[in-house]
Design a protein around this motif. Structure first.
Motif, short mmCIF file in Angstrom:
data_model
loop_
_atom_site.label_atom_id
_atom_site.label_comp_id
_atom_site.label_asym_id
_atom_site.label_seq_id
_atom_site.Cartn_x
_atom_site.Cartn_y
_atom_site.Cartn_z
N CYS A 37 63.38 39.28 25.36
CA CYS A 37 64.35 38.35 25.97
C CYS A 37 64.25 37.02 25.25
O CYS A 37 63.20 36.36 25.28
CB CYS A 37 64.03 38.19 27.46
N GLN A 82 66.09 34.40 25.90
CA GLN A 82 66.47 33.30 26.78
C GLN A 82 65.23 32.61 27.34
O GLN A 82 64.18 33.23 27.52
CB GLN A 82 67.30 33.85 27.94
N THR A 99 63.55 36.29 36.11
CA THR A 99 63.75 36.77 34.75
C THR A 99 63.96 38.28 34.78
O THR A 99 63.71 38.93 35.80
CB THR A 99 62.53 36.44 33.86
#
Length: 266
Positions: A177, A179, A187
């Motif tokens: 991930c 981000q 998350t």
């Protein structure tokens, strides 16, 4: 359905020898060993018929019996906690519908994690094994990533399908991930909580299977079930404001003590 909790504990940990006897200081300043705090966590679970500590080491046996735990001695040849649980059932002669493996390095495991786990396995007739997963918030995810950047093996992550059947577990942080998240933001990464609930037949079969390459590479015992195409149910649990972390490395002692202090755990 009768439920047995087994707490596997070994002295000769590769990453942290003597780990079960490490003392953790609670919010009131009281010191208790890791194995005692794990035992306390097990005894707080509702609907459990029996709790035993499983070890191959007399030092752990003596320490556990000193605070009132029942101890079952197991072979030093057990490769992991699941094999140790299987040996305990054989020694005790069975008689339990569900066996829970509450690993002795998870003293912050809330009782409802285990209660929800047992309920999940009871309600899924296909699953042979169940294990809890906790959605990481931004802070927990960053802790996992920090461990990996520092070359430490921290928590384990899990990925699962729409039916909540496990696809894979890894000591790497998966899924990838890119981000970034605020500390309290949810998350897409799930922290695997090191607890298992087994049906006795699956537990009995486990030691008869050779460890596969994935188990060998990751050092994760639950991968033996996946490599044998056995159904492992991931039960999502809620933190309810509690922090969770396992004691994997010496550096985790201060982290867990800080969490205990923040949560008021004596």
């Amino acid at each position: 359905m009768s439920v047995l909790i087994v707490i596997p504990a070994r002295y000769a940990s590769t990453r942290y020898p003597g780990k079960p006897l490490v003392e953790l200081t609670g919010a009131t300043g009281e010191k208790k060993t890791l194995i005692q705090r794990s035992y306390d966590a097990a005894c707080a679970v509702k609907g459990v018929d029996r709790v035993v500590v499983a070890t191959d080491d007399d030092r752990i046996k003596d320490a556990a019996e000193a605070f009132g735990a029942e101890v079952v001695m197991t072979s030093p040849d057990c490769a992991n906690g699941t094999e140790r649980c299987a040996e305990v059932i054989e020694t005790l002669g069975g008689g339990y519908d569900i066996v829970v493996n509450l690993q002795g390095d998870a003293p912050l495991t809330p009782a409802w994690f285990v209660e929800d786990l047992v309920s999940g396995l009871r309600n899924d007739p296909i699953a042979e094994v169940a294990t809890p997963v906790l959605r990481c918030d931004g802070r927990a995810l960053n802790d996992l990533l920090d461990d990996r950047r520092a070359g430490r093996v921290g928590g384990t992550t899990a990925v699962f399908g729409a039916d909540h059947k496990a696809l894979y577990f890894s000591k790497e942080v998966i899924p990838f991930c890119a981000q970034t998240f605020e500390d309290a933001a949810p998350t897409p990464v799930f922290h695997h909580v090191g607890v298992y609930a087994y049906r006795p037949a699956a537990l009995k079969s486990y030691p008869t299977w050779e460890a596969g390459p994935l188990e060998g590479l990751e050092g994760l015992e639950q991968l033996r079930f996946l490599e044998r195409e056995r159904s492992v149910l991931c039960v999502e649990v809620e933190a309810r404001g509690r922090q969770f972390w396992e004691l994997n490395n010496p550096q985790d002692v201060s982290r867990i003590e800080s969490m205990m202090n923040q949560m008021g755990i004596a």
